[in-house]
Enzyme design. Structure first.
Site, PDB file in Angstrom:
ATOM      1  N   GLY A  71      38.575  38.697  39.212  1.00  0.00           N
ATOM      2  CA  GLY A  71      37.172  38.978  38.916  1.00  0.00           C
ATOM      3  C   GLY A  71      36.460  37.754  38.370  1.00  0.00           C
ATOM      4  O   GLY A  71      35.293  37.491  38.696  1.00  0.00           O
ATOM      5  N   ASN A 151      32.179  46.054  29.631  1.00  0.00           N
ATOM      6  CA  ASN A 151      33.608  46.228  29.392  1.00  0.00           C
ATOM      7  C   ASN A 151      33.927  46.618  27.955  1.00  0.00           C
ATOM      8  O   ASN A 151      34.985  47.175  27.689  1.00  0.00           O
ATOM      9  CB  ASN A 151      34.368  44.950  29.757  1.00  0.00           C
ATOM     10  N   GLN A 179      34.159  46.520  35.813  1.00  0.00           N
ATOM     11  CA  GLN A 179      34.508  47.724  35.046  1.00  0.00           C
ATOM     12  C   GLN A 179      34.071  49.007  35.744  1.00  0.00           C
ATOM     13  O   GLN A 179      34.547  50.088  35.427  1.00  0.00           O
ATOM     14  CB  GLN A 179      33.857  47.691  33.661  1.00  0.00           C
ATOM     15  N   SER A 199      37.552  43.443  40.615  1.00  0.00           N
ATOM     16  CA  SER A 199      38.896  42.944  40.331  1.00  0.00           C
ATOM     17  C   SER A 199      39.912  44.068  40.446  1.00  0.00           C
ATOM     18  O   SER A 199      39.730  45.143  39.866  1.00  0.00           O
ATOM     19  CB  SER A 199      38.930  42.366  38.910  1.00  0.00           C
ATOM     20  N   GLY A 200      41.002  43.821  41.191  1.00  0.00           N
ATOM     21  CA  GLY A 200      41.982  44.868  41.475  1.00  0.00           C
ATOM     22  C   GLY A 200      42.626  45.488  40.246  1.00  0.00           C
ATOM     23  O   GLY A 200      42.828  46.705  40.190  1.00  0.00           O
ATOM     24  N   HIS A 201      42.940  44.663  39.239  1.00  0.00           N
ATOM     25  CA  HIS A 201      43.780  45.189  38.149  1.00  0.00           C
ATOM     26  C   HIS A 201      43.038  46.138  37.215  1.00  0.00           C
ATOM     27  O   HIS A 201      43.647  46.732  36.325  1.00  0.00           O
ATOM     28  CB  HIS A 201      44.461  44.051  37.382  1.00  0.00           C
ATOM     29  N   THR A 237      45.940  30.334  51.002  1.00  0.00           N
ATOM     30  CA  THR A 237      46.640  31.403  51.706  1.00  0.00           C
ATOM     31  C   THR A 237      46.436  32.727  50.983  1.00  0.00           C
ATOM     32  O   THR A 237      46.563  32.808  49.763  1.00  0.00           O
ATOM     33  CB  THR A 237      48.146  31.066  51.809  1.00  0.00           C
ATOM     34  N   CYS A 325      39.704  39.314  25.421  1.00  0.00           N
ATOM     35  CA  CYS A 325      39.348  37.906  25.251  1.00  0.00           C
ATOM     36  C   CYS A 325      38.839  37.672  23.837  1.00  0.00           C
ATOM     37  O   CYS A 325      38.972  36.596  23.285  1.00  0.00           O
ATOM     38  CB  CYS A 325      38.283  37.502  26.252  1.00  0.00           C
TER      39      CYS A 325
HETATM   40  C1  LIG Z   1      38.151  42.136  33.412  1.00  0.00           C
HETATM   41  C2  LIG Z   1      36.742  41.721  33.668  1.00  0.00           C
HETATM   42  C3  LIG Z   1      36.432  40.508  34.310  1.00  0.00           C
HETATM   43  C4  LIG Z   1      37.487  39.513  34.691  1.00  0.00           C
HETATM   44  O1  LIG Z   1      38.310  39.943  35.722  1.00  0.00           O
HETATM   45  P1  LIG Z   1      39.761  39.240  35.918  1.00  0.00           P
HETATM   46  O2  LIG Z   1      40.253  39.761  37.201  1.00  0.00           O
HETATM   47  O3  LIG Z   1      40.579  39.690  34.742  1.00  0.00           O
HETATM   48  O4  LIG Z   1      39.532  37.779  35.931  1.00  0.00           O
HETATM   49  C5  LIG Z   1      35.111  40.214  34.544  1.00  0.00           C
HETATM   50  N1  LIG Z   1      34.128  41.057  34.187  1.00  0.00           N
HETATM   51  C6  LIG Z   1      34.374  42.224  33.578  1.00  0.00           C
HETATM   52  C7  LIG Z   1      33.248  43.121  33.225  1.00  0.00           C
HETATM   53  C8  LIG Z   1      35.690  42.588  33.288  1.00  0.00           C
HETATM   54  O5  LIG Z   1      35.927  43.737  32.653  1.00  0.00           O
END
Ligand SMILES: *Cc1c(COP(=O)(O)O)cnc(C)c1O
Length: 386
Positions: A71, A151, A179, A199-201, A237, A325
Site C-alpha cells: 500500500g 486507519n 483500510q 494493500s493485500g494484508h 518480476t 507506525c
Molecule cells: C496499512 C496502511 C497503509 C500501508 O500499507 P502497507 O501495505 O502496509 O505498506 C497505507 N494506508 C493506510 C490507510 C493503511 O492502513
C-alpha cells in the site's frame, strides 16, 4: 492462555481459502510470468485472472489495475507519479491532516522539492471540513488525495463529493482505500476516482503486495525502472503467489461484505457501549456512525497507552495505541491531535480493530480485562482520584 487478536487494522491473518489458492504458485506453477514457455504462460494466466478479480471488485477494467509491492508503494507512486507528470504548470496538492504516513511523508518530500501542499483539517469527529476542502482546491491544484477511511479512528470520508470538487477545478483525485477494502463497496467509475491504493494484508492476503488502480488514459511517472512488467509502468518480476492470493482475498471480501459488516458492527458497538459505560472517564474517538465497522478507538483518561498495551498483551490481547507506525515513538498520534485531543488524552488512547474471526465472547473477555487493568493502572496514578 487465550490469545485474542484485535489489531486487524495493523494486519490480518491469511485465511485458509486464500492460503490454499496461493500454495500451488510456490512449488508447482512457479514460472516467471514474462517467460514465453508453458511455465511462464501458466503464471501469466494466474496474474491476469487476479487482475480481473481486482477489476471486478473495483468496478474498473483489468488494464487499469497495476500490482505493486504494498500500500505504501501505491500511495507513493500515485502522488509522486502524478506530481512529476503534471504538464499544466500546476504545483499544488490538496490532502488532509489525518492521512496515513505513506501519504503524509510522501507529501512532505514533495514540499521539499518545491511543490505546495495544503492539508485540510478535519472536525472533532474526524470528518474532513468540506467548506475548507472546497476553498483549498483551485486552478493550481494538480491532485487531491484523501483517504477513504482512516486507519486509526475509522472515520469514513465523503470521497465521492471530494472527487467531484477536484474535477470541477480540473484536478485529479486519488484515494488511499487501504483500510476501506472489505468494509466499503467501491465503484471507481461511479465515484469519480482517478487513482486508488489498496494493500493485500489488510484483507487476509499476505503482506508485501498491493494495487494501484490508474484510470485508463491517465499517464503518471513510473517510480521503478527496469523490465517491462505491468505494461512498462511498474518494473520487477511479479509477486506471483501473493498476487493470486490478493485476487482471491478481494473476491471473498466483496462477496461477504454485507455479512462481514453486520457481524463487525454488532461487536464494535458492543465494545464501545461496554467500555464507555463500565469504565469511567473514557471517550470514543471518531464519528459514531461514519466509521469502519471493525474500528474502536477510545481515550482512557489518566492512563498511558503503552502501559495499557503491555498489560493487555500479558492477558493475551493484541491491540494498538494508535497505528503500528505511531507506537514505538513517544509522539502522540497526529490523527488524535488533528481531532483536537490534548496531548495527555491522546497518549491514553486504545485502538481495537476487529475481523469476522473475533467473537462476542472475546468482546466480553476484552472488556473485563480492560476494566481490571484500567482500575489497577489508575490506582497507581498520582493524577487520578476517582
Ligand atoms: C496499512 C496502511 C497503509 C500501508 O500499507 P502497507 O501495505 O502496509 O505498506 C497505507 N494506508 C493506510 C490507510 C493503511 O492502513
Amino acid at each position: 492462555m487465550k490469545r485474542i487478536y484485535m489489531d486487524n487494522a495493523a494486519t490480518t491473518r491469511v485465511t485458509e481459502p486464500v492460503f490454499e489458492a496461493m500454495k500451488p504458485y510456490f512449488c508447482e506453477t512457479y514460472g516467471n510470468p514474462s517467460s514465453v514457455h508453458a511455465f511462464g504462460r501458466d503464471a501469466r494466466r494466474a496474474v491476469e485472472e487476479a487482475r480481473r478479480q481486482v477489476a471486478s471488485a473495483l468496478g474498473c477494467e483489468a488494464r487499469e489495475v497495476y500490482f505493486t509491492g504494498c500500500g505504501t508503494e501505491s500511495d507513493n507512486w500515485a502522488i509522486k507519479g502524478c506530481a512529476y507528470a503534471a504538464k499544466n504548470g500546476r504545483k499544488t496538492i490538496v490532502s488532509t491532516t489525518i492521512e496515513h504516513h505513506a501519504v503524509l511523508h510522501t507529501l512532505e518530500a514533495l514540499e521539499k522539492e518545491g511543490y505546495n501542499v495544503i492539508y485540510v483539517p478535519v472536525d472533532e469527529e474526524g470528518i474532513v471540513k468540506m467548506d475548507e476542502m472546497e476553498k483549498a482546491i483551485t486552478e493550481d491544484t494538480l491532485l487531491v488525495t484523501v483517504m477513504a477511511a482512516n486507519n486509526e479512528i475509522g472515520t469514513i470520508q465523503p470521497i465521492t463529493e471530494i472527487a467531484a470538487l477536484a474535477h470541477e477545478k480540473g484536478a485529479l483525485f486519488h484515494t488511499d482505500a487501504v483500510q476501506a477494502i472489505g468494509s466499503m463497496r467501491f465503484n471507481v467509475k461511479e465515484m469519480g476516482i482517478d487513482m486508488l491504493s489498496l494493500s493485500g494484508h489488510k484483507f487476509h492476503a499476505p503482506k508485501g503486495v498491493g494495487v494501484l488502480y490508474i484510470k485508463n488514459g491517465l499517464r503518471i511517472r513510473p517510480l521503478i525502472a527496469g523490465g517491462a512488467q505491468e505494461r512498462t509502468q511498474r518494473a520487477g518480476t511479479e509477486n506471483l503467489a501473493s498476487i493470486v492470493a490478493l485476487g482471491k482475498a478481494i473476491t471473498l471480501a466483496n462477496e461477504n461484505i454485507d455479512a462481514h459488516n453486520a457481524c463487525l458492527t454488532e461487536m464494535r458497538d458492543a465494545l464501545i457501549e461496554k467500555i464507555l459505560t463500565r469504565i469511567p472517564e473514557t471517550r470514543l474517538n471518531g464519528h459514531k456512525d461514519k466509521r469502519l465497522p471493525g474500528n474502536v478507538n477510545v481515550s482512557i483518561s489518566y492512563i498511558e497507552g503503552e502501559a495499557l498495551l503491555l498489560s493487555l498483551d500479558l492477558k493475551g490481547i493484541a491491540a494498538s495505541s494508535g497505528s503500528a507506525c505511531t507506537s514505538g515513538s513517544l509522539d502522540p498520534s497526529h490523527v488524535l491531535l488533528a481531532i483536537g485531543l490534548p496531548h495527555e488524552i491522546a497518549h491514553g488512547s486504545l485502538r481495537l480493530s476487529l475481523s469476522e474471526e473475533n467473537t462476542m465472547e472475546e468482546v466480553d473477555y476484552v472488556v473485563d480485562q480492560l476494566e481490571d487493568i484500567v482500575k489497577r493502572l489508575r490506582a497507581m496514578s498520582p493524577l487520578y482520584n476517582g
